[in-house]
Write a protein that holds these residues in place. Sequence first.
Motif, PDB file in Angstrom:
ATOM      1  N   VAL A  41     -69.073 -44.805  42.145  1.00 34.90           N
ATOM      2  CA  VAL A  41     -68.993 -46.242  42.192  1.00 34.90           C
ATOM      3  C   VAL A  41     -70.039 -46.753  41.533  1.00 34.90           C
ATOM      4  O   VAL A  41     -70.273 -47.812  40.777  1.00 34.90           O
ATOM      5  CB  VAL A  41     -68.589 -46.603  43.542  1.00 34.90           C
ATOM      6  N   GLY A  42     -71.362 -46.384  41.979  1.00 37.12           N
ATOM      7  CA  GLY A  42     -72.691 -46.892  41.420  1.00 37.12           C
ATOM      8  C   GLY A  42     -72.549 -46.480  40.168  1.00 37.12           C
ATOM      9  O   GLY A  42     -73.373 -47.583  39.396  1.00 37.12           O
TER      10      GLY A  42
ATOM     11  N   MET B 289     -72.934 -53.911  38.357  1.00 39.89           N
ATOM     12  CA  MET B 289     -73.107 -54.690  39.480  1.00 39.89           C
ATOM     13  C   MET B 289     -73.858 -54.294  40.549  1.00 39.89           C
ATOM     14  O   MET B 289     -73.862 -53.017  40.989  1.00 39.89           O
ATOM     15  CB  MET B 289     -71.592 -54.745  40.226  1.00 39.89           C
ATOM     16  N   PRO B 290     -75.237 -54.906  40.666  1.00 42.73           N
ATOM     17  CA  PRO B 290     -76.092 -54.281  41.694  1.00 42.73           C
ATOM     18  C   PRO B 290     -75.681 -53.773  43.074  1.00 42.73           C
ATOM     19  O   PRO B 290     -76.112 -52.901  43.653  1.00 42.73           O
ATOM     20  CB  PRO B 290     -77.101 -55.727  42.020  1.00 42.73           C
TER      21      PRO B 290
ATOM     22  N   LEU C  75     -70.973 -47.655  49.002  1.00 46.32           N
ATOM     23  CA  LEU C  75     -69.990 -46.875  48.288  1.00 46.32           C
ATOM     24  C   LEU C  75     -70.598 -46.294  47.159  1.00 46.32           C
ATOM     25  O   LEU C  75     -69.912 -45.667  46.406  1.00 46.32           O
ATOM     26  CB  LEU C  75     -69.012 -48.013  47.811  1.00 46.32           C
ATOM     27  N   GLN C  76     -72.011 -46.195  46.866  1.00 49.20           N
ATOM     28  CA  GLN C  76     -72.603 -46.169  45.562  1.00 49.20           C
ATOM     29  C   GLN C  76     -72.283 -44.576  45.136  1.00 49.20           C
ATOM     30  O   GLN C  76     -72.225 -44.353  44.198  1.00 49.20           O
ATOM     31  CB  GLN C  76     -74.033 -46.034  45.605  1.00 49.20           C
ATOM     32  N   ASP C  77     -72.106 -43.568  46.267  1.00 46.22           N
ATOM     33  CA  ASP C  77     -72.037 -42.180  45.917  1.00 46.22           C
ATOM     34  C   ASP C  77     -70.572 -41.907  46.014  1.00 46.22           C
ATOM     35  O   ASP C  77     -70.322 -40.626  45.949  1.00 46.22           O
ATOM     36  CB  ASP C  77     -72.711 -41.332  47.167  1.00 46.22           C
TER      37      ASP C  77
ATOM     38  N   ASN D 238     -67.219 -58.135  47.888  1.00 50.31           N
ATOM     39  CA  ASN D 238     -67.279 -58.384  49.185  1.00 50.31           C
ATOM     40  C   ASN D 238     -67.506 -56.828  49.756  1.00 50.31           C
ATOM     41  O   ASN D 238     -67.941 -56.410  50.595  1.00 50.31           O
ATOM     42  CB  ASN D 238     -66.169 -59.002  49.895  1.00 50.31           C
ATOM     43  N   ALA D 239     -66.341 -56.109  48.739  1.00 55.12           N
ATOM     44  CA  ALA D 239     -65.933 -54.552  49.342  1.00 55.12           C
ATOM     45  C   ALA D 239     -67.060 -53.840  48.936  1.00 55.12           C
ATOM     46  O   ALA D 239     -67.473 -52.752  49.639  1.00 55.12           O
ATOM     47  CB  ALA D 239     -64.857 -54.120  48.507  1.00 55.12           C
ATOM     48  N   LEU D 240     -68.031 -54.092  48.083  1.00 52.62           N
ATOM     49  CA  LEU D 240     -69.250 -53.057  47.745  1.00 52.62           C
ATOM     50  C   LEU D 240     -70.283 -53.593  48.677  1.00 52.62           C
ATOM     51  O   LEU D 240     -71.260 -52.708  48.688  1.00 52.62           O
ATOM     52  CB  LEU D 240     -69.600 -53.594  46.341  1.00 52.62           C
ATOM     53  N   ARG D 241     -70.439 -54.869  49.307  1.00 56.95           N
ATOM     54  CA  ARG D 241     -71.385 -55.018  50.298  1.00 56.95           C
ATOM     55  C   ARG D 241     -71.219 -54.735  51.611  1.00 56.95           C
ATOM     56  O   ARG D 241     -72.107 -54.694  52.295  1.00 56.95           O
ATOM     57  CB  ARG D 241     -71.741 -56.387  50.059  1.00 56.95           C
ATOM     58  N   ALA D 242     -69.975 -54.292  51.825  1.00 57.34           N
ATOM     59  CA  ALA D 242     -69.564 -54.164  53.261  1.00 57.34           C
ATOM     60  C   ALA D 242     -69.889 -52.831  53.704  1.00 57.34           C
ATOM     61  O   ALA D 242     -69.979 -51.872  52.969  1.00 57.34           O
ATOM     62  CB  ALA D 242     -68.079 -54.205  53.432  1.00 57.34           C
TER      63      ALA D 242
END
Length: 359
Positions: free
Chosen positions: A92-93, A99-100, A107-109, A151-155
């Motif tokens: 995802v990252g 998207m920072p 979720l970055q990995d 919102n999903a990426l920050r959660a």
Amino acid sequence: MLSSSQPAPASSQPMMARLDLFRDAFDLPAAACAAFDAGGEVVTAVRGIRQLGGTAATIEDLWHYGSIGKSMTSLMIARLVEAGVLRWDMTVGEGLAAMPDARAGALQDVTLLDLLAHRAGLPADPSRPGLVRYLLLGGDPGRTSARLLGNALRASRPQRDGDFQYSNLGYGLAGAIAMAATGEDYRTLMRRYVLDPLELHGAGFDRPPQDGSQPVEHRHALWGEKWVALKPGKRAVDDLDIVRPSGDVHGRIVDLARYGAAHLRLLADPAVQAGVLGTLYRPVGCGPEPGVDWNYALGWCVERPTDGRLLLWHAGSTGSCFAYLALDPGGSCGFAFATNAFSPTWDEGFMARLRAVWL
């Protein structure tokens, strides 16, 4: 080879009789089914009415496929993997690097494979309050989808251990990665890589028209077992790119059969099974829970019933319709079904009766 011209479907009186019994057992407004093989033979049946007091359903009617669309999204992404645009292990990252929140969030990995196999530890859906707000108050679909994605990426999310957790949101994120990599919208990608090559001429997106010209979706009333026709609102969650990859396609029952037949041909090709597309059919990780006789691949449940045969299947629903697609690779045959109703009380007995229409 995916594309193949298909003969016109034939009608079957025995299948019609079995479908009648099944429809009567569950008091379905209308239902359609198709038995098919890898060579393109399709036998169809349709019974019932589009809505109470309405006209009869026909074999050309359109049905929403619901989450059967997950295997279509997975096939589209597999084609992009074949082309070198994406990788199964793309994170995802990496895929949403612009998207920072994607580069630094929880979720970055998570990989594309994790997302498509429901192994990312994500909730079932994007923010429910956000979806409800859009349905009730409206807003720009693009901005709403971007906000829900952010919102999903920050959660935060539970400790990830690779366990199966069914997630429409995961497919939304996978679709977002495909759109970011290509610069094209989800529906354009689906037409190019799935619907057009497979000649699914009746297939499209969103719910079919709910004005009586097509089967109108039904759900049970709050009390009792009376079917109530869906009253469509001005907006639908299918307006949102974050939702569409989890199941946005409709079509005729014969289109669903032709889609299944294309997968039977892929499953029968050793070279395909050894390549990128073979990943679509291989379960990832352990089964969903002890005692369950199926596991999840990429948009397919993979099951070995008590008779030992291998079955791949998926069901789909909007909450007011139901569709089902099953493949028997050993027998080189499959079965498709759709109805314009859904009840959350349908259980294993319902599925067993449904399979009896085919097997």
